[in-house]
Design an enzyme around this catalytic site. Structure first.
Site, PDB file in Angstrom:
ATOM      1  N   HIS A  93       2.044   2.141  -3.393  1.00 55.60           N
ATOM      2  CA  HIS A  93       1.089   2.852  -4.258  1.00 55.60           C
ATOM      3  C   HIS A  93       1.258   4.368  -4.092  1.00 55.60           C
ATOM      4  O   HIS A  93       1.107   5.121  -5.035  1.00 55.60           O
ATOM      5  CB  HIS A  93      -0.357   2.473  -3.909  1.00 55.60           C
ATOM      6  CG  HIS A  93      -0.828   1.190  -4.542  1.00 55.60           C
ATOM      7  ND1 HIS A  93      -0.662   0.900  -5.876  1.00 55.60           N
ATOM      8  CD2 HIS A  93      -1.490   0.123  -4.014  1.00 55.60           C
ATOM      9  CE1 HIS A  93      -1.192  -0.300  -6.146  1.00 55.60           C
ATOM     10  NE2 HIS A  93      -1.695  -0.790  -5.024  1.00 55.60           N
TER      11      HIS A  93
ATOM     12  N   GLU B 257       0.829  -1.209   0.000  1.00 57.92           N
ATOM     13  CA  GLU B 257       0.000   0.000   0.000  1.00 57.92           C
ATOM     14  C   GLU B 257       0.864   1.260   0.000  1.00 57.92           C
ATOM     15  O   GLU B 257       0.577   2.221  -0.716  1.00 57.92           O
ATOM     16  CB  GLU B 257      -0.956  -0.012   1.202  1.00 57.92           C
ATOM     17  CG  GLU B 257      -2.013  -1.112   1.139  1.00 57.92           C
ATOM     18  CD  GLU B 257      -2.892  -1.031  -0.102  1.00 57.92           C
ATOM     19  OE1 GLU B 257      -3.235   0.086  -0.521  1.00 57.92           O
ATOM     20  OE2 GLU B 257      -3.214  -2.081  -0.683  1.00 57.92           O
TER      21      GLU B 257
HETATM   22 ZN   LIG Z   1      -2.666  -2.567  -4.724  1.00 56.04          ZN
END
Ligand SMILES: [Zn+2]
Length: 269
Positions: free
Chosen positions: A132, A129
């Site tokens: 990202h 995460e």
């Molecule tokens: Zn993802």
């Protein structure tokens, strides 16, 4: 139009295009037309709403455990990524999900802890995460969308224009936020990139990158009863596991180096 104007205009377009390019931590060139600062501001705003309206986990041991893993991951970031104001919220909901919002706002739903069964597996989720964010995937998606003219809507969604209603309850705040967190329509390419970068983060922080494979196996096993939300937005299967394994030769040395340097996180509940 005189040729000098044509020249100036084409120079302007060139300069604008160059300015809108950035690279991800894997070195991939990408088109980022949106202001990172504005996206981050919106991420912070949505995080505030989650803090105020979502049912947050109160249990100290759980908070400390997730924060310990997140701190270790964020601790390996450099420069601009490290300078972001990283924040975390753990939402007390059984969904197996986690997402991030631009500007470094990590949201973990308690249900993920039933699948991520130790600190290494949780680090795989958080590393992915965080990647990202550091790879500007939100910006890239918004930018690409706009180029196809679909972007006005995507951007409105991302910036909350008209979609978020202040009086809405926690659940709708969360669904807006998770769209902003872009857990959903990330492309396959962005997903594999986040996997690669996330593995590097976890390894550098001293978490065993091989546990990422166990995490996905747990997800697969869970999906026999109910498809975890995280999985529905993060298409899995053997391909994903194979690509993770392919990264071992790069990330295992990082992991060993981290351990030798004394980075041995000990996050427990
Ligand atoms: Zn993802």
């Amino acid at each position: 139009m005189s040729s000098i104007y044509k020249y100036l205009i084409s120079m302007f377009i060139l300069v604008t295009a160059v300015a809108a390019c950035s690279t991800t931590p894997t070195g991939r060139a990408q088109l980022t037309l949106k202001s990172e600062a504005i996206l981050a501001q919106e991420g912070a705003r949505q995080m505030q709403i989650i803090r105020e309206q979502a049912p947050l986990v109160q249990d100290r041991a759980t908070i400390d455990y997730v924060a310990c893993v997140a701190d270790a991951i964020v601790g390996v970031l450099e420069d601009k990524d490290a300078a972001m104001y990283w924040e975390m919220a753990i939402v007390n909901q059984p969904d197996v999900n986690a997402f991030v919002m631009p500007g470094g706002k990590i949201v973990v739903k308690a249900g993920i802890l039933s699948v991520a069964q130790n600190q290494h597996q949780l680090a795989a989720v958080i590393g992915h995460e965080v990647a990202h964010v550091t790879a500007h995937h939100a910006n890239e998606r918004a930018s690409r969308g706009e180029l196809t003219n679909y972007g006005v809507e995507v951007l409105a969604y991302i910036l909350g224009g008209g979609y978020y209603n202040q009086t809405a309850g926690a659940y709708s705040a969360l669904s807006t936020a998770s769209t902003l967190g872009l857990s959903n329509p990330f492309s396959r390419m962005q997903e594999s990139e986040a996997d690669i970068i996330g593995l590097q983060y976890m390894a550098k922080a001293g978490f065993d990158p091989r546990e990422s494979v166990t995490l996905w196996k747990n997800m697969n096993a869970k999906s026999e009863t109910k498809i975890p939300e995280f999985m529905s937005t993060h298409p899995s299967g053997e391909t994903r596991i194979d690509s993770l394994i392919e990264q071992y030769s790069t990330v295992l040395p990082m992991y060993n180096e981290a351990k030798a340097a004394g980075r041995n996180p000990n996050c427990t509940r």
